[in-house]
Design a protein around this motif. Sequence first.
Motif, PDB file in Angstrom:
ATOM      1  N   GLN A 101       2.012  -4.375   0.007  1.00  0.00           N
ATOM      2  CA  GLN A 101       1.660  -4.926  -1.300  1.00  0.00           C
ATOM      3  C   GLN A 101       1.797  -3.862  -2.396  1.00  0.00           C
ATOM      4  N   ASP A 102       1.455  -2.614  -2.070  1.00  0.00           N
ATOM      5  CA  ASP A 102       1.521  -1.519  -3.044  1.00  0.00           C
ATOM      6  C   ASP A 102       2.909  -0.888  -3.137  1.00  0.00           C
ATOM      7  N   GLY A 103       3.841  -1.301  -2.269  1.00  0.00           N
ATOM      8  CA  GLY A 103       5.200  -0.785  -2.314  1.00  0.00           C
ATOM      9  C   GLY A 103       5.390   0.595  -1.704  1.00  0.00           C
ATOM     10  N   CYS A 104       4.500   1.000  -0.787  1.00  0.00           N
ATOM     11  CA  CYS A 104       4.637   2.337  -0.194  1.00  0.00           C
ATOM     12  C   CYS A 104       4.763   2.303   1.328  1.00  0.00           C
ATOM     13  N   LEU A 105       5.040   1.131   1.910  1.00  0.00           N
ATOM     14  CA  LEU A 105       5.250   1.021   3.355  1.00  0.00           C
ATOM     15  C   LEU A 105       6.678   1.461   3.678  1.00  0.00           C
ATOM     16  N   ILE A 106       6.822   2.406   4.613  1.00  0.00           N
ATOM     17  CA  ILE A 106       8.164   2.850   4.997  1.00  0.00           C
ATOM     18  C   ILE A 106       8.516   2.478   6.433  1.00  0.00           C
ATOM     19  N   TRP A 107       7.516   2.385   7.318  1.00  0.00           N
ATOM     20  CA  TRP A 107       7.742   1.963   8.704  1.00  0.00           C
ATOM     21  C   TRP A 107       6.791   0.815   8.987  1.00  0.00           C
ATOM     22  N   PRO A 108       7.293  -0.401   9.085  1.00  0.00           N
ATOM     23  CA  PRO A 108       6.416  -1.519   9.435  1.00  0.00           C
ATOM     24  C   PRO A 108       5.764  -1.248  10.794  1.00  0.00           C
TER      25      PRO A 108
ATOM     26  N   SER B 224      15.580   8.661   5.494  1.00  0.00           N
ATOM     27  CA  SER B 224      14.960   7.539   6.209  1.00  0.00           C
ATOM     28  C   SER B 224      14.742   7.839   7.683  1.00  0.00           C
ATOM     29  N   ASP B 225      15.506   8.773   8.232  1.00  0.00           N
ATOM     30  CA  ASP B 225      15.329   9.135   9.641  1.00  0.00           C
ATOM     31  C   ASP B 225      14.530  10.431   9.815  1.00  0.00           C
ATOM     32  N   ASP B 226      13.875  10.884   8.751  1.00  0.00           N
ATOM     33  CA  ASP B 226      13.027  12.077   8.821  1.00  0.00           C
ATOM     34  C   ASP B 226      11.612  11.611   9.176  1.00  0.00           C
ATOM     35  N   TYR B 227      11.128  12.043  10.302  1.00  0.00           N
ATOM     36  CA  TYR B 227       9.805  11.608  10.757  1.00  0.00           C
ATOM     37  C   TYR B 227       8.743  12.682  10.558  1.00  0.00           C
ATOM     38  N   SER B 228       8.977  13.621   9.638  1.00  0.00           N
ATOM     39  CA  SER B 228       7.938  14.577   9.263  1.00  0.00           C
ATOM     40  C   SER B 228       6.801  13.771   8.642  1.00  0.00           C
ATOM     41  N   HIS B 229       5.575  13.987   9.107  1.00  0.00           N
ATOM     42  CA  HIS B 229       4.472  13.178   8.583  1.00  0.00           C
ATOM     43  C   HIS B 229       3.113  13.789   8.901  1.00  0.00           C
ATOM     44  N   PHE B 230       2.098  13.275   8.206  1.00  0.00           N
ATOM     45  CA  PHE B 230       0.705  13.552   8.518  1.00  0.00           C
ATOM     46  C   PHE B 230       0.228  12.383   9.365  1.00  0.00           C
ATOM     47  N   GLY B 231      -0.494  12.643  10.426  1.00  0.00           N
ATOM     48  CA  GLY B 231      -0.935  11.577  11.321  1.00  0.00           C
ATOM     49  C   GLY B 231      -2.417  11.277  11.177  1.00  0.00           C
ATOM     50  N   PHE B 232      -2.739   9.999  11.005  1.00  0.00           N
ATOM     51  CA  PHE B 232      -4.121   9.528  10.924  1.00  0.00           C
ATOM     52  C   PHE B 232      -4.337   8.475  12.005  1.00  0.00           C
ATOM     53  N   ALA B 233      -5.404   8.632  12.778  1.00  0.00           N
ATOM     54  CA  ALA B 233      -5.733   7.685  13.839  1.00  0.00           C
ATOM     55  C   ALA B 233      -6.670   6.608  13.308  1.00  0.00           C
ATOM     56  N   LEU B 234      -6.454   5.391  13.780  1.00  0.00           N
ATOM     57  CA  LEU B 234      -7.326   4.264  13.449  1.00  0.00           C
ATOM     58  C   LEU B 234      -7.946   3.716  14.730  1.00  0.00           C
ATOM     59  N   ALA B 235      -8.976   2.899  14.573  1.00  0.00           N
ATOM     60  CA  ALA B 235      -9.753   2.427  15.717  1.00  0.00           C
ATOM     61  C   ALA B 235      -9.183   1.183  16.394  1.00  0.00           C
ATOM     62  N   SER B 236      -8.161   0.534  15.782  1.00  0.00           N
ATOM     63  CA  SER B 236      -7.627  -0.690  16.394  1.00  0.00           C
ATOM     64  C   SER B 236      -6.242  -1.012  15.841  1.00  0.00           C
ATOM     65  N   ARG B 237      -5.544  -1.885  16.540  1.00  0.00           N
ATOM     66  CA  ARG B 237      -4.256  -2.390  16.065  1.00  0.00           C
ATOM     67  C   ARG B 237      -4.442  -3.157  14.754  1.00  0.00           C
ATOM     68  N   GLU B 238      -5.560  -3.879  14.656  1.00  0.00           N
ATOM     69  CA  GLU B 238      -5.842  -4.658  13.451  1.00  0.00           C
ATOM     70  C   GLU B 238      -5.964  -3.750  12.227  1.00  0.00           C
ATOM     71  N   GLU B 239      -6.538  -2.562  12.420  1.00  0.00           N
ATOM     72  CA  GLU B 239      -6.636  -1.626  11.302  1.00  0.00           C
ATOM     73  C   GLU B 239      -5.255  -1.120  10.894  1.00  0.00           C
ATOM     74  N   VAL B 240      -4.388  -0.895  11.854  1.00  0.00           N
ATOM     75  CA  VAL B 240      -3.006  -0.504  11.530  1.00  0.00           C
ATOM     76  C   VAL B 240      -2.343  -1.622  10.723  1.00  0.00           C
ATOM     77  N   ASP B 241      -2.504  -2.868  11.166  1.00  0.00           N
ATOM     78  CA  ASP B 241      -1.930  -4.011  10.445  1.00  0.00           C
ATOM     79  C   ASP B 241      -2.488  -4.114   9.024  1.00  0.00           C
ATOM     80  N   HIS B 242      -3.785  -3.850   8.873  1.00  0.00           N
ATOM     81  CA  HIS B 242      -4.423  -3.916   7.551  1.00  0.00           C
ATOM     82  C   HIS B 242      -3.838  -2.862   6.606  1.00  0.00           C
ATOM     83  N   VAL B 243      -3.713  -1.622   7.083  1.00  0.00           N
ATOM     84  CA  VAL B 243      -3.131  -0.556   6.266  1.00  0.00           C
ATOM     85  C   VAL B 243      -1.690  -0.914   5.896  1.00  0.00           C
ATOM     86  N   ALA B 244      -0.939  -1.424   6.857  1.00  0.00           N
ATOM     87  CA  ALA B 244       0.461  -1.801   6.588  1.00  0.00           C
ATOM     88  C   ALA B 244       0.545  -2.905   5.541  1.00  0.00           C
ATOM     89  N   ALA B 245      -0.341  -3.893   5.610  1.00  0.00           N
ATOM     90  CA  ALA B 245      -0.332  -4.982   4.634  1.00  0.00           C
ATOM     91  C   ALA B 245      -0.670  -4.459   3.232  1.00  0.00           C
TER      92      ALA B 245
END
Length: 140
Positions: A93-100, A68-89
């Motif tokens: 729902q799909d059960g794959c969110l690890i960092w709100p 849970s404290d391993d921050y190895s990851h692939f990084g994808f940039a989005l155009a807005s905070r709202e897009e980050v919120d949309h992906v998180a939502a």
Amino acid sequence: MRPTLTHLALHVPDLDACIAFYQRYCGMQVIHQRPGKGTRIVWMSEPGKEHQFIFVIMPGGQDRHLASDDYSHFGFALASREEVDHVAAMAAQDGCLIWPPRDEPYPVGYYCGLRDPAGNYLEFSFGQPLGPGSEQMPIP
């Protein structure tokens, strides 16, 4: 010599689940596939970046069990905070969110994290000195 990063290759336990995940969350498309490793090898890319950077995914990998404290990851940039919120939502729902979604000082920005079907972590961010709109931002 000046090498250029062109691709990342991953062995995954469920090829079709990973293809669907990267299509749904990253907007990537299958740009090439061929027989190999007992089934097929797939190249995926963001539209318009087929000659810049691709993911090569192949069957046969084992599920990654990152701490849970391993921050190895692939990084994808989005155009807005709202897009980050949309992906998180969607991910919640799909059960794959690890960092709100969370906000951290520059250069980290606003981001959330997901787990792909193979166990890899992905970060979706806004406000980093990389990605959409970053040309005007200095890199510290």
